[in-house]
Write a protein that holds these residues in place. Structure first.
Motif, PDB file in Angstrom:
ATOM      1  N   LEU A  81       0.707  -1.226  -0.016  1.00  0.00           N
ATOM      2  CA  LEU A  81      -0.026  -0.106   0.172  1.00  0.00           C
ATOM      3  C   LEU A  81       0.989   1.206   0.158  1.00  0.00           C
ATOM      4  O   LEU A  81       1.737   1.187   0.409  1.00  0.00           O
ATOM      5  N   ASP A  82       0.291   2.500  -0.569  1.00  0.00           N
ATOM      6  CA  ASP A  82       0.905   3.722  -0.527  1.00  0.00           C
ATOM      7  C   ASP A  82       0.583   4.424   0.955  1.00  0.00           C
ATOM      8  O   ASP A  82      -0.417   3.800   1.584  1.00  0.00           O
ATOM      9  N   TYR A  83       1.430   5.019   1.232  1.00  0.00           N
ATOM     10  CA  TYR A  83       1.065   5.817   2.755  1.00  0.00           C
ATOM     11  C   TYR A  83       0.460   7.111   2.291  1.00  0.00           C
ATOM     12  O   TYR A  83       0.802   8.367   2.590  1.00  0.00           O
ATOM     13  N   ARG A  84      -0.860   6.940   2.082  1.00  0.00           N
ATOM     14  CA  ARG A  84      -1.812   8.029   1.826  1.00  0.00           C
ATOM     15  C   ARG A  84      -2.420   8.362   3.049  1.00  0.00           C
ATOM     16  O   ARG A  84      -2.662   7.678   3.794  1.00  0.00           O
ATOM     17  N   PHE A  85      -2.466   9.784   3.148  1.00  0.00           N
ATOM     18  CA  PHE A  85      -3.167  10.426   4.250  1.00  0.00           C
ATOM     19  C   PHE A  85      -2.521  10.186   5.648  1.00  0.00           C
ATOM     20  O   PHE A  85      -2.816   9.945   6.644  1.00  0.00           O
ATOM     21  N   GLY A  86      -0.983  10.196   5.536  1.00  0.00           N
ATOM     22  CA  GLY A  86      -0.038   9.772   6.488  1.00  0.00           C
ATOM     23  C   GLY A  86       0.007  11.015   7.467  1.00  0.00           C
ATOM     24  O   GLY A  86      -0.460  12.138   7.256  1.00  0.00           O
ATOM     25  N   SER A  87       0.575  10.902   8.502  1.00  0.00           N
ATOM     26  CA  SER A  87       0.588  11.660   9.558  1.00  0.00           C
ATOM     27  C   SER A  87       2.022  12.189  10.044  1.00  0.00           C
ATOM     28  O   SER A  87       2.416  13.063  10.723  1.00  0.00           O
ATOM     29  N   THR A  88       3.123  11.325   9.440  1.00  0.00           N
ATOM     30  CA  THR A  88       4.486  11.505   9.850  1.00  0.00           C
ATOM     31  C   THR A  88       5.369  11.560   8.374  1.00  0.00           C
ATOM     32  O   THR A  88       5.056  10.958   7.458  1.00  0.00           O
ATOM     33  N   GLN A 115      -2.277   4.043  11.252  1.00  0.00           N
ATOM     34  CA  GLN A 115      -3.328   4.942  10.717  1.00  0.00           C
ATOM     35  C   GLN A 115      -4.765   4.705  11.309  1.00  0.00           C
ATOM     36  O   GLN A 115      -5.684   4.756  10.814  1.00  0.00           O
ATOM     37  N   SER A 116      -4.634   4.484  12.614  1.00  0.00           N
ATOM     38  CA  SER A 116      -5.932   4.153  13.393  1.00  0.00           C
ATOM     39  C   SER A 116      -6.737   5.706  13.624  1.00  0.00           C
ATOM     40  O   SER A 116      -7.770   5.520  14.098  1.00  0.00           O
ATOM     41  N   TYR A 117      -5.938   6.803  13.141  1.00  0.00           N
ATOM     42  CA  TYR A 117      -6.678   7.814  13.187  1.00  0.00           C
ATOM     43  C   TYR A 117      -7.625   8.281  12.065  1.00  0.00           C
ATOM     44  O   TYR A 117      -8.135   9.204  11.882  1.00  0.00           O
ATOM     45  N   GLN A 179       0.456  18.638   0.603  1.00  0.00           N
ATOM     46  CA  GLN A 179       0.830  18.099  -0.541  1.00  0.00           C
ATOM     47  C   GLN A 179       1.612  16.814  -0.523  1.00  0.00           C
ATOM     48  O   GLN A 179       1.445  15.802  -0.986  1.00  0.00           O
ATOM     49  N   LYS A 180       2.237  16.709   0.641  1.00  0.00           N
ATOM     50  CA  LYS A 180       3.222  15.434   1.008  1.00  0.00           C
ATOM     51  C   LYS A 180       2.098  14.346   1.603  1.00  0.00           C
ATOM     52  O   LYS A 180       2.251  13.179   1.122  1.00  0.00           O
ATOM     53  N   VAL A 181       1.159  14.853   2.493  1.00  0.00           N
ATOM     54  CA  VAL A 181       0.283  13.979   3.205  1.00  0.00           C
ATOM     55  C   VAL A 181      -0.714  13.190   2.173  1.00  0.00           C
ATOM     56  O   VAL A 181      -0.840  11.857   1.959  1.00  0.00           O
ATOM     57  N   PHE A 182      -1.129  13.907   0.986  1.00  0.00           N
ATOM     58  CA  PHE A 182      -1.962  13.375  -0.056  1.00  0.00           C
ATOM     59  C   PHE A 182      -1.442  13.073  -1.190  1.00  0.00           C
ATOM     60  O   PHE A 182      -2.093  12.412  -2.110  1.00  0.00           O
ATOM     61  N   GLY A 183       0.091  13.324  -1.531  1.00  0.00           N
ATOM     62  CA  GLY A 183       0.567  12.777  -2.447  1.00  0.00           C
ATOM     63  C   GLY A 183       0.383  13.774  -3.918  1.00  0.00           C
ATOM     64  O   GLY A 183       0.362  12.962  -4.804  1.00  0.00           O
ATOM     65  N   THR A 184      -0.168  14.820  -3.616  1.00  0.00           N
ATOM     66  CA  THR A 184      -0.580  15.588  -4.770  1.00  0.00           C
ATOM     67  C   THR A 184      -0.775  17.138  -4.489  1.00  0.00           C
ATOM     68  O   THR A 184      -0.518  17.215  -3.077  1.00  0.00           O
ATOM     69  N   ASP A 185      -0.527  17.959  -5.369  1.00  0.00           N
ATOM     70  CA  ASP A 185      -0.830  19.457  -5.311  1.00  0.00           C
ATOM     71  C   ASP A 185      -2.003  19.944  -5.847  1.00  0.00           C
ATOM     72  O   ASP A 185      -2.084  21.152  -5.944  1.00  0.00           O
ATOM     73  N   ASP A 186      -2.842  18.962  -6.391  1.00  0.00           N
ATOM     74  CA  ASP A 186      -4.033  19.243  -7.019  1.00  0.00           C
ATOM     75  C   ASP A 186      -5.025  19.370  -5.797  1.00  0.00           C
ATOM     76  O   ASP A 186      -5.628  18.309  -5.228  1.00  0.00           O
ATOM     77  N   ARG A 187      -5.681  20.647  -5.546  1.00  0.00           N
ATOM     78  CA  ARG A 187      -6.691  20.715  -4.517  1.00  0.00           C
ATOM     79  C   ARG A 187      -7.879  19.662  -4.810  1.00  0.00           C
ATOM     80  O   ARG A 187      -8.371  19.305  -3.859  1.00  0.00           O
ATOM     81  N   ALA A 188      -8.139  19.724  -6.177  1.00  0.00           N
ATOM     82  CA  ALA A 188      -9.464  18.847  -6.438  1.00  0.00           C
ATOM     83  C   ALA A 188      -9.296  17.496  -6.230  1.00  0.00           C
ATOM     84  O   ALA A 188     -10.238  16.676  -5.582  1.00  0.00           O
TER      85      ALA A 188
END
Length: 332
Positions: A81-88, A115-117, A179-188
């Motif tokens: 899995l990718d580390y999407r919506f990560g916190s660190t 990722q239990s948050y 941008q790092k947390v979501f792996g993108t710089d696209d707001r949409a």
């Protein structure tokens, strides 16, 4: 100790200490170097023990580095899995392998389930020690079933019924940029991810992002049905920070909802200091700690076992991989 026929492996189910709970230790029987691969025997060990004990330590095998680790973890048949919506902060090494959290060596990372948050998390985790620290640097673990059992029933009920709201304010030089947390710089793309995952998001005037999400505090394992303590309240809460840092951040943020990260009950009310103290005390009492050796691979069921990181001195390199996505609906 159990010795597997037709393959020079030994299995020991034992306490690594000091906390309660058993860990399965798998090693070459005669200390003879052999590669760590997903053989039928290794798969049988995982099938037999991971859902029962929850933690398996592979030790003494000929494995070191990103590629053999990735090959071992991915060979169980589930895409990593990718580390999407990560916190660190972590470094993506490619093909589903990441560095462990890149916090400074003097900082402790408390016990938590990955990722239990949020409402979606990996069910399986692998850690691989490439370079053990000169001193410290352990990855402590704890059985989340035992943690749940040791907490006061009234506290468990309150957390389960009220649930938890995690508040995050990204960037600003104080936390991981969105941008790092979501792996993108696209707001949409960010807005779509939040919409699909029940996350309330808001763009602030400075262009940074604020999110809130109400999620579980306890969960039932989707396969075993066991109830586990499954949240990061004690880690996300502002009280986890040094008092001087708390004061400085609150003076900047203005109120507790504007902090880089914080957690409340699902109805927005504050968590009690006494509850957080009890949770931290139980986690401390349940901590299993052992020194890393180069080449170790630790496999965890992420719902049955929490993990942490100790402070350390010297160079340290521990890799992580994740698989088997699970969601709150599947775990209830």
């Amino acid at each position: 100790m159990e010795t597997l026929e037709k393959l020079p492996l030994s299995i020991e189910i034992r306490k690594l200490g000091p906390g309660p709970g058993d860990v399965v230790v798998v090693a070459p029987q005669d200390d003879a170097p052999q590669p760590l691969t997903r053989s039928d025997a290794i798969a049988a060990i995982v099938d037999r023990h991971l859902l029962r004990e929850g933690a398996i330590l592979f030790r003494g095998f000929d494995i070191l580095g990103e590629q053999p680790f990735q090959a071992f973890a991915s060979a169980f048949g589930d895409p990593l899995l990718d580390y999407r919506f990560g916190s660190t902060p972590r470094t993506d090494l490619g093909d589903g392998v990441y560095t462990s959290t890149e916090y400074p060596a003097h900082q402790v990372i408390p016990l938590h389930n990955e990722q239990s948050y949020t409402r979606s998390w990996p069910l399986r985790l692998w850690f691989h020690c490439v370079i053990p620290a000169e001193e410290g640097g352990e990855t402590p673990i704890a059985d989340s079933r035992i943690v749940y059992d040791r907490l006061e029933p009234a506290l468990r009920r309150r957390f389960a019924e009220k649930r938890l709201c995690y508040s995050r304010n990204y960037g600003g030089g104080l936390d991981v940029p969105w941008q790092k947390v979501f792996g993108t710089d696209d707001r949409a793309t960010v807005e779509g991810y939040c919409r699909d995952n029940g996350i309330t998001c808001e763009w602030k005037p400075d262009g940074d992002l604020r999110t809130r999400q109400i999620v579980q505090a306890v969960a039932d394992h989707p396969i075993t049905g066991e109830t586990v303590w499954f949240n990061q309240a004690h880690l996300f809460h502002v009280s986890n920070l040094d008092p001087a840092v708390q004061e400085a951040l609150l003076s900047i943020a203005g109120d507790s909802w504007n902090l880089p990260r914080n957690v409340f009950y699902g109805d927005g009310s504050p968590l009690e200091d006494s509850a957080l103290q009890e949770i931290r005390g139980v986690l401390d009492a349940c901590t299993i700690r052992f020194p890393w050796r180069a080449g170790d691979v630790l496999m965890l069921d992420n719902m049955l076992f929490a993990h942490a990181r100790s402070t350390f001195r010297g160079k340290r390199k521990v890799l992580v991989a994740m698989a088997q996505p699970c969601s709150e609906g599947a775990a209830s």
